[in-house]
Motif scaffolding. Structure first.
Motif, mmCIF file in Angstrom:
data_model
loop_
_atom_site.group_PDB
_atom_site.id
_atom_site.type_symbol
_atom_site.label_atom_id
_atom_site.label_comp_id
_atom_site.label_asym_id
_atom_site.label_seq_id
_atom_site.Cartn_x
_atom_site.Cartn_y
_atom_site.Cartn_z
ATOM 1 N N THR A 46 0.803 4.163 -2.796
ATOM 2 C CA THR A 46 0.757 5.687 -2.234
ATOM 3 C C THR A 46 1.820 6.550 -2.967
ATOM 4 O OG1 THR A 46 -0.439 4.998 -0.354
ATOM 5 C CG2 THR A 46 0.373 7.460 -0.589
ATOM 6 N N GLN A 50 1.174 6.961 -6.830
ATOM 7 C CA GLN A 50 0.150 7.885 -7.025
ATOM 8 C C GLN A 50 0.583 9.410 -6.527
ATOM 9 O OE1 GLN A 50 -2.878 6.830 -4.389
ATOM 10 N NE2 GLN A 50 -3.724 5.136 -5.670
ATOM 11 N N GLU A 82 0.851 -1.232 -0.046
ATOM 12 C CA GLU A 82 0.052 0.013 -0.058
ATOM 13 C C GLU A 82 0.954 0.991 -0.084
ATOM 14 O OE1 GLU A 82 -2.456 -0.341 3.451
ATOM 15 O OE2 GLU A 82 -3.706 -2.124 2.548
ATOM 16 N N GLN A 125 4.804 10.790 5.198
ATOM 17 C CA GLN A 125 4.156 9.802 5.986
ATOM 18 C C GLN A 125 4.407 9.948 7.647
ATOM 19 O OE1 GLN A 125 2.363 7.111 5.095
ATOM 20 N NE2 GLN A 125 2.516 7.989 3.004
#
Length: 555
Positions: A92, A95, A88, A145
């Motif tokens: 991310t 993207q 995941e 993050q």
């Protein structure tokens, strides 16, 4: 490999334990030479003990093996979860690299050209993603993050703090003698005022008066007399009705006769009621506000006496019993009918230690009142329109009776999402005890205690309007204007009335504007400007101005 090593260690421990168990037996066998029968019996007992120990160790080994199997399965699950999270995270990052002008999961997407003006770490990341190298992008993603983790951690801390406060509130209770739930509430209110001119009551002015001393043009004052304390209790169901009771006090009951007594307000009973509430019907008994005139302007400067009293706003806290019934006309509209009897208070000033009946109570009957109100939801709020009526007979001795009455119209209307218009108007006679007629109820041709003096009820009319502007949930601005007009032609026909009341007022006006801000749900601050203009009969008007600053803490 860690599992194999742990198994080897367990078997070594078992072997060592077995050796130490057999060691005393072998020693006794070597030392015995003359008594074979006792030795063999003791040896049999030791063998049994050794078998039991080995059996116990085997069960422990099996338990350890099952626990190791569970740990192995949990470790595999954790590895699979880590792989999913890594996938995941990589998605991310892809993207972010593919769409540098937006942040997945945010509430709005801004063009990349406008990101430089945004101070959020996420928006800064979006504006600079297209200009970075792959390694720099990786570093920026890690920073993003980290920021996300910090925000999530802060939200979790805030949620935990809120949960702790909720738990604390649910555990903090006031215990009553009946063991039913009791709620304590109140308001600590500090009012400071700069007054220019002279007024009848410095803390809660109602009329402007002549200056008491030459050369005195104003004053500065402060007071906590309008602070309030309330207690509410919730009792058992009776005949299908929820029961409750409440009582409220303030500190505006006068002053003790001591130095600086003006700062030591005496506790005063305001209201106290007992309620029985069914689904559509309620019975209320106790001392409460007059229900046929339900509205009052919004302010923090006049709580001991409602705002614009004696300036068009009828009010009183009167012992009463009333019944209410509610009709649901549709999903968004309803009708409420109220009717009741009231103690016929007429504004008489009682003696210090004894209570004598008022002229209304001497009539031998209560006062009667009713109110019909219609409400409907518009703009997400309630539109309310109502009409009310009041009648109370007064006995002024020597066969002189006066019929006091009032008709009231009230309206509260939302004007869009930010504005609310409210108003109340009355027309009445002999309603000085309710604040009408600027406190004047009757007209006299001579001394009140003379049997030959004629007494008539004074006609008056008045009302008030308010426009509330509320741009934010915690901030509002209120513009209000009130006016009370006793009939001047009646006052002129009975000049003796001025001797009874000490004045003869033909008009009283008062506009005000205030700004009320809630710093928190329990902390309020307000600034208000009030203008008073009182017109005595056959004289120029008296004028006074007041600037009031209020700070309150509700609990």
């Amino acid at each position: 490999m860690q599992t194999n090593r742990r198994s080897q260690l367990h078997f070594k421990a078992i072997a060592m334990a077995t050796f130490f168990v057999w060691l005393p037996v072998l020693a006794r066998c070597q030392n015995s030479t003359t008594a074979p029968a006792p030795v063999s019996t003791e040896l049999a007992a030791d063998i049994k003990a050794l078998v039991a120990s080995v059996s116990h160790l085997q069960s422990q080994v099996e338990t350890l093996n099952s626990q190791m199997s569970e740990l192995r399965n949990a470790q595999q699950d954790a590895l699979r979860e880590a792989e999913q999270l890594r996938a995941e995270l990589n998605q991310t990052r892809e993207q972010l690299a593919a769409k540098p002008g937006s942040v997945p999961g945010s509430y709005e997407t801004r063009p990349a050209t406008s990101q430089a003006s945004v101070s959020s770490p996420l928006s800064s990341l979006s504006s600079s993603a297209s200009a970075t190298l792959p390694g720099q992008l990786q570093s920026t993603d890690d920073s993003s993050q980290g920021d996300l983790q910090q925000r999530i951690s802060k939200l979790e801390d805030d949620q935990q703090l809120m949960n702790d406060k909720i738990v604390e509130q649910s555990q903090t209770k006031v215990e009553s003698g009946s063991k039913y739930r009791v709620r304590l509430s109140g308001l600590v209110l500090l009012n400071t005022a700069v007054t220019r001119g002279s007024v009848d009551n410095l803390d809660i002015p109602q009329i402007a008066v002549p200056a008491e001393a030459p050369g005195v043009s104003g004053s500065f004052s402060g007071s906590l007399r309008q602070s309030q304390i309330g207690i509410e209790t919730f009792g058992p169901d009776i005949a299908g009705a929820r029961t409750s009771a409440d009582v409220k006090f303030d500190f505006a009951g006068g002053f003790p006769n001591v130095p600086n007594g003006a700062a030591f307000g005496v506790v005063r009973l305001r209201t106290g009621t007992v309620r029985l509430d069914w689904a559509d019907t309620s019975i209320v008994a106790g001392q409460d506000a007059i229900f046929f005139a339900p509205l009052t302007p919004t302010t923090l400067s006049a709580l001991a006496i409602p705002a614009l009293s004696y300036t068009g706003n009828l009010w009183s806290w009167t012992p009463q019993v009333r019944i209410e019934h509610r009709f649901a006309l549709s999903e968004n509209s309803a009708l409420r009918i109220q009717a009741g009897i009231l103690d016929s208070l007429t504004g008489d000033i009682p003696q210090r230690s004894y209570r004598y009946p008022s002229v209304g109570e001497e009539s031998g009957q209560p006062a009667y009142a009713t109110h019909i109100g219609y409400s409907q939801r518009i703009f997400g709020r309630d539109l309310g329109v109502g009409i009310g009526g009041y009648y109370g007979r007064q006995n002024w001795a020597f066969g002189r009776s006066v019929d006091g009455w009032a008709g009231v119209t009230d309206v509260e209307m939302p004007l869009g999402e930010l504005l609310t218009f409210s108003a109340e108007f009355y027309r009445g006679r002999a309603v000085g005890g309710l604040g009408g007629g600027v406190g004047q109820s009757i007209l006299l041709s001579g001394p009140v205690y003379s049997p030959g003096t004629a007494i008539h009820g004074l006609d008056s009319t008045g009302g008030w309007v308010q426009l509330k502007f509320k741009p934010k949930p915690n901030f509002e601005v209120n513009f209000a204007y009130g006016e009370d007009v006793p009939f001047a032609r009646e006052l002129k026909l009975f000049p003796g009335s001025a001797l009874y009341y000490g004045y003869s007022i033909s008009r009283n006006q008062s506009p005000f504007v205030n700004f009320i801000y809630r710093l928190r749900s329990d902390v309020l601050a307000s600034v208000e400007y009030k203008h008073l203009q009182t017109k005595p009969l056959n004289s120029n008007a008296y004028i006074a101005n007041q600037l009031i600053m209020s700070l309150g803490y509700a609990f």
